[in-house]
Scaffold this motif. Structure first.
Motif, short mmCIF file in Angstrom:
data_model
loop_
_atom_site.label_atom_id
_atom_site.label_comp_id
_atom_site.label_asym_id
_atom_site.label_seq_id
_atom_site.Cartn_x
_atom_site.Cartn_y
_atom_site.Cartn_z
N GLU A 2 16.77 -12.74 14.03
CA GLU A 2 16.97 -11.54 13.22
C GLU A 2 16.10 -10.40 13.79
O GLU A 2 14.97 -10.17 13.36
CB GLU A 2 16.65 -11.84 11.76
N ASP A 3 16.68 -9.70 14.76
CA ASP A 3 15.92 -8.75 15.58
C ASP A 3 16.25 -7.29 15.25
O ASP A 3 16.13 -6.42 16.12
CB ASP A 3 16.18 -9.01 17.06
N THR A 4 16.63 -7.01 14.00
CA THR A 4 16.98 -5.63 13.65
C THR A 4 15.76 -4.75 13.43
O THR A 4 15.90 -3.53 13.31
CB THR A 4 17.86 -5.60 12.39
N ARG A 34 27.41 6.32 0.96
CA ARG A 34 26.45 7.03 1.80
C ARG A 34 25.52 7.85 0.92
O ARG A 34 25.96 8.50 -0.04
CB ARG A 34 27.17 7.91 2.82
N CYS A 35 24.24 7.80 1.27
CA CYS A 35 23.22 8.52 0.51
C CYS A 35 22.49 9.48 1.46
O CYS A 35 21.95 9.05 2.48
CB CYS A 35 22.24 7.54 -0.12
N TYR A 36 22.47 10.77 1.10
CA TYR A 36 21.87 11.80 1.95
C TYR A 36 20.49 12.24 1.45
O TYR A 36 19.96 13.25 1.91
CB TYR A 36 22.80 13.01 2.03
N ALA A 37 19.92 11.53 0.51
CA ALA A 37 18.60 11.92 0.01
C ALA A 37 17.57 11.83 1.13
O ALA A 37 17.51 10.83 1.85
CB ALA A 37 18.21 11.02 -1.16
N ARG A 43 20.71 1.72 7.95
CA ARG A 43 20.01 2.95 8.32
C ARG A 43 20.74 3.61 9.48
O ARG A 43 21.43 2.94 10.25
CB ARG A 43 18.56 2.66 8.69
N PRO A 44 20.60 4.92 9.63
CA PRO A 44 21.32 5.59 10.70
C PRO A 44 20.77 5.20 12.07
O PRO A 44 19.63 4.75 12.18
CB PRO A 44 21.09 7.08 10.41
N PRO A 86 21.65 -2.41 10.40
CA PRO A 86 21.66 -3.00 9.06
C PRO A 86 20.25 -3.40 8.62
O PRO A 86 19.39 -3.73 9.44
CB PRO A 86 22.55 -4.24 9.22
N THR A 87 20.02 -3.41 7.34
CA THR A 87 18.77 -3.93 6.81
C THR A 87 18.90 -5.44 6.60
O THR A 87 19.99 -5.99 6.60
CB THR A 87 18.40 -3.24 5.49
N TYR A 88 17.75 -6.07 6.39
CA TYR A 88 17.71 -7.53 6.30
C TYR A 88 18.69 -8.08 5.27
O TYR A 88 19.49 -8.97 5.56
CB TYR A 88 16.28 -7.97 5.97
N ASN A 89 18.61 -7.57 4.04
CA ASN A 89 19.38 -8.17 2.95
C ASN A 89 20.89 -8.05 3.13
O ASN A 89 21.64 -8.84 2.55
CB ASN A 89 18.96 -7.56 1.61
#
Length: 480
Positions: free
Chosen positions: A45-47, A100-103, A181-182, A195-198
């Motif tokens: 898992e190398d992200t 998508r979230c632009y915050a 994440r972008p 991608p994030t872990y979860n």
């Protein structure tokens, strides 16, 4: 899930060495798959691109190979699957289960500070989450969005944990998790986000048909998100069975971890432990089979059906590990030990042991001394005397090498110089010396050991000397 085959996995992050807790999880996962005639997958898992290194990957693979936990599939690298994650992201956005979230980071910080000021739990407030009739903010220029999972707003996530039993966590306790994440600012146009872990772990477990997941209980809080993502992605297909194993505590009572207190698995290889000793000890840190303390890997596979896993943390005990390893060392094949000891001696610049390895003498030395040792390093400490000069301590010299014994040692050197070089010949030479000088065996044997071996305590002295070259023994006696 369309398979009845048990499939487990181990999925270390290459941000450091394979530590002991992950090794234990790997062992449980591997043994469970083997017990059920299933398959074991190795996933990297190398992200975490900033912290992942090839050195860590190499160390993880080396540790798994040393332990003998062979995988049936992999290693699979997450960073080689970005297109697959992007495909699922787009499907979930289209289905309304992700958005998508632009915050910006500054906005999120201000949101959390306001929540703290109101005495509320800090969590994402859903400002970019679509809803019928809800106006969304204008998309800001120059902001790359993250993708969030639209977590169910109510209800309870429940699963029957293989270790803990039934666990329930309310959806009101968790918020809309970032699942992608972008890409980096300098990434080529069209590069998928990371991608994030979860999120990645769920896609991977689905694609790889994982049926059972053993992992540390620090992941319990991640499990509701993963179950919800699974259901959003895979509908009503069966979830993996999760088993969360308690942490391993260090000598100080705090958790062993990659960042605090844990030693790498390969460090134990360097320190002279045998993989079967390490696996036996790791297995008992959270699992039992009656009162059995010592067992082989084959026996563990026969017994390990996923039951009898402990719910409480285990305490790492170096002394117990040394004892377990000593038992496996005693049972180990002498030729195998000889090769390991030759490697240990080679690290010290003692290469002459290779000849003794080739002609079988080193194996005989291991057979004679292994009952006194816990590791191959200790065994090498003993056997170095056969290949390198010895220096008795001042205390040993003072206790055993007085002038009174000098004539007897000179006689013994002469007797040994002409003796047949085997236990019987050496014993005869010692008996003749004892008779000539009116001594008892300990009066001669102790000084003999100190001069030849560098210490006063060894196994039977005639057996020890027989494995030396005659020339070395005579020269060490004559130097007194």
């Amino acid at each position: 899930m369309s398979t009845s085959t048990v499939r487990t996995r181990i999925a270390p992050s290459p941000t450091g060495f394979l530590h002991l807790g992950t090794a234990r999880t790997a062992l449980y996962s591997w043994a469970f798959a083997r017990h059920h005639g299933g398959e074991f997958v190795l996933r990297i898992e190398d992200t975490d691109v900033a912290r992942s290194t090839q050195d860590s990957v190499d160390q993880i693979l080396a540790a798994m190979a040393w332990l003998g936990l062979g995988h049936d599939e992999g290693p699979v690298y997450q960073m080689q699957r970005l297109d697959r994650y992007q495909q699922v992201i787009e499907q979930m956005i289209a289905a309304g289960t992700a958005y998508r979230c632009y915050a910006t980071p500054d906005e999120l910080d201000a949101m959390r500070e306001a929540q703290k000021a109101r005495g509320e739990k800090t969590r994402y407030d859903g400002r970019w989450r679509p809803a019928p009739g809800k106006p969304l903010p204008a998309v800001p220029a120059g902001v790359k969005p993250v993708v969030r999972f639209a977590n169910p707003a109510d209800g309870v996530v429940t699963w029957n944990d293989l270790v803990k039993g039934p666990i329930s966590i309310s959806n009101t306790e968790i918020d809309d998790l970032i699942i992608q994440r972008p890409p980096a600012d300098d990434a080529p146009e069209g590069t998928p986000g990371v991608p994030t872990y979860n999120f990645a772990v769920v896609v991977d477990d689905w694609d790889m048909r994982i049926t059972h997941v053993f992992r540390g209980d620090e992941h319990i809080n991640n499990t509701p998100w993963q179950i919800n993502i699974w259901r959003a992605m895979a509908g009503g297909t069966p979830l993996p069975n999760y088993g969360h194993c308690p942490i391993i505590l260090g000598d100080d009572g705090l958790k062993l971890s990659k960042r605090r207190g844990a030693v790498s698995v390969t460090a134990y290889e360097d320190a002279g432990y045998l993989p079967e000793g390490m696996l036996n000890y790791l297995a008992r840190l959270g699992w039992s089979h009656g009162d059995d303390e010592l067992f082989s890997l084959e026996q563990m596979v026969q017994w390990f059906d996923g039951s009898h896993l402990a719910k409480s943390p285990a305490q790492w005990d170096p002394a117990k590990l040394a004892w377990v390893n000593a038992q496996h060392l005693k049972a180990a094949d002498d030729s195998r030990l000889a090769a390991l000891v030759a490697g240990q001696l080679g690290k010290r610049g003692i290469t002459s042991a290779n000849a003794a390895l080739a002609d079988g003498r080193l194996a005989a030395m291991c057979a004679l001394f292994k009952d006194r040792c816990s590791t191959t390093v200790e065994l090498a400490d003993w056997l170095a005397m056969y290949f390198a000069p010895v220096t008795p301590s001042d205390e040993e010299r003072a206790a055993h090498l007085g002038d009174v014994i000098r004539p007897a040692l000179a006689t013994l050197a002469a007797q040994l110089d002409t003796a047949s070089w085997d236990k019987a010949g050496i014993a005869a030479a010692m008996k003749a010396t004892l008779g000539a000088h009116g001594l008892k065996m300990p009066q001669l044997a102790m000084p003999l050991r100190v001069l030849v071996c560098g210490r006063a305590q060894t196994p039977s002295v005639d057996a020890v000397l027989a494995l030396f070259e005659k020339k070395i023994v005579v020269e060490r006696l004559q130097c007194f």
